[in-house]
Design an enzyme around this catalytic site. Structure first.
Site, short mmCIF file in Angstrom:
data_model
loop_
_atom_site.label_atom_id
_atom_site.label_comp_id
_atom_site.label_asym_id
_atom_site.label_seq_id
_atom_site.Cartn_x
_atom_site.Cartn_y
_atom_site.Cartn_z
N ARG B 262 -7.80 -5.60 0.50
CA ARG B 262 -7.09 -6.52 -0.40
C ARG B 262 -7.11 -7.89 0.27
NH1 ARG B 262 -1.12 -5.67 -0.03
NH2 ARG B 262 -1.27 -7.67 1.02
N HIS B 266 -0.36 -8.97 -2.00
CA HIS B 266 -0.16 -7.80 -2.88
C HIS B 266 -0.02 -8.26 -4.32
CE1 HIS B 266 1.37 -4.10 -4.54
NE2 HIS B 266 2.47 -4.73 -4.92
N TYR B 275 3.01 -9.73 7.63
CA TYR B 275 2.67 -8.41 8.16
C TYR B 275 1.21 -8.22 8.58
CZ TYR B 275 1.57 -7.76 3.17
OH TYR B 275 1.08 -7.90 1.90
#
Ligand SMILES: Cc1ncc(C[n+]2csc(CCOP(=O)(O)OP(=O)(O)O)c2C)c(N)n1
Ligand SMILES: Cc1ncc(C[n+]2csc(CCOP(=O)(O)OP(=O)(O)O)c2C)c(N)n1
Ligand SMILES: [Mg+2]
Ligand SMILES: [Mg+2]
Lengths: 327, 377, 327, 377
Positions: B262, B266, B275
């Site tokens: 990805r 998100h 993160y």
């Protein structure tokens, strides 16, 4: 007219539905070869084949989730959840998917799925086998929720539920499975009382007693017993828990001026609350007393040896009726 | 190869288990089990460029306040276009919420996809018409729907149909997905489980879902699992094509893990810098699904500059059209919210609709405009 | 006093709990490194370690089921369900296990588990992100169900919930996460209003307006607006949805004679039904009008562009208040 | 070997994958990985005879109306005693509802087990005291509890503790069980998943749960699975002992599939003749878990007739004691049903208790005796 047990009446109703529409199928744990733990599907796999009466893996979310997929493919699955307490693993598929699919697709998808759930207590069972989770589904828009009370009702209602294009949660009073009643198996389905209608079981003038499922019999017995004391109780079997047939309910309460709701589920935030609130709003000036509720306590279903204390029986129902006269 | 992330260690698949037909550098590699069948590689390239451009446009529409949120497919174009183009017209696809590339392959106008994210419609297309189910947001739920649908195909003895269902690496932890694996395996139904392992479930790295590669999950349920380079459109195409064929031929389900990444957040509300390290993204930029096809087409002379320019022009055109069409999407009328809950009448609902209609009529001159609304919601 | 957002106040409350008791742990999807999608757990993993603030696999039943196991081992897990609509996969573990464990073990086992659920609409989200499933849990005996309304409440309530030995379903009004309020972070927890108590937000004489969670602010604004029209509305924040603090509620309604309940969840079989039924029973002779309910409609949560029509706002609440004066 | 059932075909495990240390004929076989550690085989025999006798007694108590229902362990004695005796005193066990043999190993008076089935108590023992959790009836739920408990052990760095959780072949289809597998594997916690594959989930044969052997399920989740002859108490003992040791040593979870057979009905309300052939039972009678140990002990001279007689006498004694104790179990007082719902006060509940107490007091002379009850419920 044929005298059948409630279990058998459901069996005959399912049989009719399977015969009437090749898209109808039955699925669940042990519904096939065993015929269901309550024998409701007895003999159906033998007569209609393993492809129409499917013994599933042991997974309730799987049962409902794959039923949704089958319905999307044009089938009309009738799912059995073996006992009330085992419907919870399927909550997500029922609440988030089954109930909402038609709405979210703007009517492009319909899910004619029936979920049969034997519910309620009174059979001396161990934990998780005596629950009454109906209000969870009644609160969920997009579902129709019904409960049958006797063999005659069961026979027509299961067929109506299967014929209905909306998802139907179909509650069966498990402690009444072996009760017998006359069933008119020749009657055409379109003459049957619609699924959304309540039914006056016993007419009366002094107080309206609303109930459904297993307590219809108990309430009827209570009303008969009360006659001796000169009290005339009108007993109404709600049949449809969502939507409620408020026309029938209000007309009765306006006439009697008093109302009691009885169910096995805990009173706290149970379906009786909705009925009480709605009846009060619609019949405010006619009520002589608040709508009183009699039902399960705000405790988990107790051990079998105490269930007679938990379940509303004739005495406790009449005690509640009496209390509405104290106002 | 080991990539250092903020704390988790990510192991790239080792070559023996990863099916790849086109390297990141654009070299064709042969795989004995997966000889590439006849496929329009230029078409795949065009598809990927267009959906990426569409995706970029959607992100800016969100930034401009035209969409509530957007789930970007950036980096997953090959997985989606490769698998999507492997579908036959009669196959049914069950997407998650990020399958804009698959939607494209199914012939859906991408503007329809925006309706969900703009908040004007949850059902902007007819799933039957496009053989593309509505997006499913509850993680994993659609895997059971796909399995049930495939049970129906089997019962119909429809030998020219199969089902593909999309879900993410995170979804593999959901009980429903395992139940779908069980059912599909027990009933041997024609379904392909297509897991896009983009390495993250929001912030959770794939190791939070499984200590072993996800494609191996299906082995425990009795059907094959394959890991494919999810940034290789040719491999995704061919592997999916074969799995669908196996399904149609009655050989049961397959799990495909498309190992991809990805590249964006998100969703537009997410902040991946919290993160993961930027260096990780750099590594994956070198494996970009579009670049390698472009390099291959250019180097082999299958496409020239004019072709690439034309695709870019088409992309620009698509973006402009999507932008305008999105802005023009009207809000539904208020009372539409009461529609389509049931097929038949529901007196409780009808009463609420009537009451709310009367209530709205009470505002002068008409409707919502006059309602006092909360100061800062 | 410190001015904090509701999200931050929860964060500070969680921090206190983690500091106060080494057995407290936090678990859920994205609660660790990311700090939660609403940043409620921001920084906690960094400060308390990966063993006390656990990023879990993506599985809600797993979150609750393992939290039960941890509680059996002596821990006090605080679980986050990322959004209301994703609690349903955990229904079985919550209803059949978490709620019943103490009862079935005859008090030998206690499960001090808190399940935090951001709930309600108003943030323009896509499907399943705006649900209000509280009544399902309120109906389930064995659970305590609470909802906080603002930062000050959130700060103390989350600590009280964690200190409570019963399982607590803790609802957080997600559209109020960024609202700020003064929080007394120095106040000792034992001086805080107990978890089971309702709180009068605004005193009034003409009508009692009961609500909780996100609508506390809306109802307060409505009451202030109504003052101009000369109407005095008493606003009560219920805080505890199970059990209800009937002492506070009834005392108010007996004084005002009128009652309206507002919540975002569908009115049909929602918590307002229980309140209406119970208030009517307890205050029958004092009610000038039936208890009226204003809330979500009997439809699935609509698309974001229509949610302002679905959610009870100031006007719709005041309209309902007005209707109680029409009786 | 293939056993014909009513319709399903049951394949018995082939020898290479099934761990067996004692054949049905009572011959000791060696297994390089599983050298039998020091174990009191006569003790295991005694355990099995006693729990079988207890079980038989419970069935007749049910027939006599003293119990509401009973779930028999007939045929599963070796799986339960073998694994139960492999537990160290500090290990924690999470049973399903049929683990009467494990309860026995944990030192629980079997009469306590009857309380649940008689309907007088759901919590007849203190799970902490016996390190034996309450029975769990909702299929699969306890696997997550066990996994969470094991997470706690790991956090406590309690290196001398492990968890064992029992469930059936049917349970493997439940989403929760797969979630437990995921979690246990991701967090590498000290839990042993002990699946008693008794070949049926009520009427559903094991093939309805998986087309491949169940012990292979764990491979997809990244931890080992072992199939053991569930009718061989020595193999069950040794395999479980090693799996528990691996767990305690930080080597993560293990799935053990004990391949056995439910020789009786699912419960006393079940009628297995509706779904399986008597001939199948005959085949399994030859593999009886007790007979083979008796044969082994007798043939090797480790036990003589006096020993066997003494065990039988103990069994008869146990049965008599259980019978009397069961009959003497009192019903709880009515108002006890309001106890232990919450740790603290709940005004709604207290009001209900008070109201019901008053209601009962209204019956003269006292309590329930005078309540008119329904004619035929
Ligand atoms: C049942 C459920 N739980 C939580 C969420 C919130 N959520 C949305 S996306 C997401 C991560 C999904 O990760 P993955 O399956 O890998 O798919 P990806 O987004 O990476 O494509 C989560 C936790 C959800 N939608 N459904
Ligand atoms: C969630 C759930 N669904 C259904 C049931 C009803 N039920 C009780 S036992 C059983 C079969 C269990 O089979 P298995 O896991 O193989 O265990 P066994 O009884 O054979 O020991 C079923 C379906 C249940 N208890 N829980
Ligand atoms: Mg992902
Ligand atoms: Mg079994």
């Amino acid at each position: 007219m044929t005298r059948l047990t409630l279990s058998r009446a459901l069996n005959e109703g399912l049989r009719r539905a399977l015969e009437a529409d090749p898209k109808v199928m039955i699925m669940g744990e042990d519904v096939g070869r065993l015929g269901g733990v309550f024998r409701v599907t007895d003999g159906l796999q033998k007569d209609f084949g393993e492809h129409r009466v499917i013994d599933t893996p042991l997974a309730e979310s799987g049962i409902v989730g794959t039923a949704i997929g089958l319905a999307l493919r044009g089938y009309r699955p009738v799912c059995e959840i073996q006992f009330d307490g085992f419907v919870y693993p399927a909550t997500d598929q029922i609440v988030s998917q089954l109930a909402k699919m038609r709405y979210r697709s703007r009517g492009q998808l319909t899910l004619p799925v029936v979920i049969r759930i034997p519910f309620g207590g009174g059979i001396g069972a161990v934990e998780h086998h005596s629950e009454s989770p109906e209000v969870i589904f009644a609160h969920t828009a997009g579902l129709r929720v019904v409960a049958c009370a006797d063999a005659a009702e069961a026979f027509s209602m299961i067929q109506l539920a299967i014929a209905c294009d909306d998802p139907v949660i179909f509650f069966e009073p498990k402690r009444r499975y072996w009760d017998r009643a006359e069933v008119d198996m020749a009657a055409a389905l379109d003459t049957a009382l619609p699924l959304s209608k309540a039914r006056t079981v016993l007419p009366g003038d002094d107080v309206t007693l609303l109930t459904y499922g297993p307590l219809v019999r108990t309430c009827t017995e209570a009303a008969i017993a009360a006659r001796d004391e000169g009290k005339s109780i009108e007993v109404i079997d709600l049949r449809s828990l969502s939507p409620l047939d408020m026309d029938t309910i209000s007309a009765s309460v306006i006439r009697t001026g008093r109302c009691v709701v009885a169910h096995e589920a805990p009173v706290y935030a149970g379906l009786g609350a909705e009925i009480a609130a709605r009846v009060t709003e619609q019949c405010f000036y006619h009520l002589e007393a608040p709508v009183l509720r009699v039902g399960g306590f705000a405790i988990p279903y107790p051990v079998a040896r105490l269930e007679d204390h938990y379940l509303p029986d004739l005495d406790r129902i009449l005690d509640t009726v009496d209390r509405t006269f104290a106002f | 190869m080991t990539v250092e992330t903020g704390g988790a260690t990510m192991v790239a698949p080792n070559d023996t288990e990863l099916i790849q037909l086109l390297t990141p550098e654009g070299e064709r590699v042969e795989h004995p089990q997966y000889p590439l069948s006849d496929v329009d590689i230029k078409g795949l390239y065009r598809d990927m460029v267009l959906v990426r451009r569409f995706d970029t446009e959607a992100i800016s529409l969100q930034r401009q306040g035209e969409l509530g949120i957007w789930a970007s497919l950036l980096g997953q174009e090959a997985a989606q276009i490769g698998s999507g183009r492997a579908l036959s017209p009669r196959d049914m696809a069950f997407p998650s919420y990020r399958e804009h590339g698959v939607a494209w392959c199914r012939g859906l106008d991408p503007v329809r996809l925006l309706e969900l994210f703009r908040g004007v419609s949850n059902g902007a297309w007819d799933p039957q018409e496009y053989k593309f189910h509505l997006y499913t947001i509850v993680i994993g739920d659609q895997t059971l729907h796909a399995t049930g649908y495939a049970m129906g195909i089997k019962r119909d003895s429809a030998e020219d149909e199969a089902v593909i269902v999309y879900f993410g690496d995170g979804a593999t932890s959901q009980g429903d997905v395992s139940e779908a694996f069980s059912w599909a395996s027990v009933f041997q139904v024609p379904v392909v489980f297509f897991c896009q392992n983009n390495q993250y479930a929001i912030s959770a790295p794939q190791e939070r879902q499984s200590p072993i590669p996800l494609y191996q999950r299906s082995r425990g349920f009795g059907f094959p699992g394959i890991r494919v380079d999810g940034n290789d459109v040719l491999a995704c195409y061919e592997v999916t094509r074969q799995a669908l064929r196996a399904a149609r031929e009655g050989r049961g389900p397959t799990l495909i893990e498309a190992f991809t990444y990805r590249m964006g957040a998100h969703t537009t509300t997410d902040d991946p810098t919290r993160y993961r390290l930027a260096s990780e993204l750099e590594v994956w930029r070198l494996r970009d699904p579009i670049e390698r096809v472009r390099a291959y087409l250019a180097r082999t002379g299958q496409a020239n500059a004019a072709f690439f320019e034309q695709v870019d022009a088409e992309a620009a055109e698509l973006a402009a059209r999507v932008r305008d069409a999105c802005r023009a999407l009207p809000d539904p009328p208020p009372l539409a919210m009461f529609d389509h809950v049931y097929t038949g009448a529901n007196a409780i609902l009808e009463a609420e609709r009537a009451q709310y209609g009367d209530y709205l009529d009470g505002f002068e001159p008409a409707g919502l405009g006059q309602r006092e609304s909360e100061v800062a919601r």
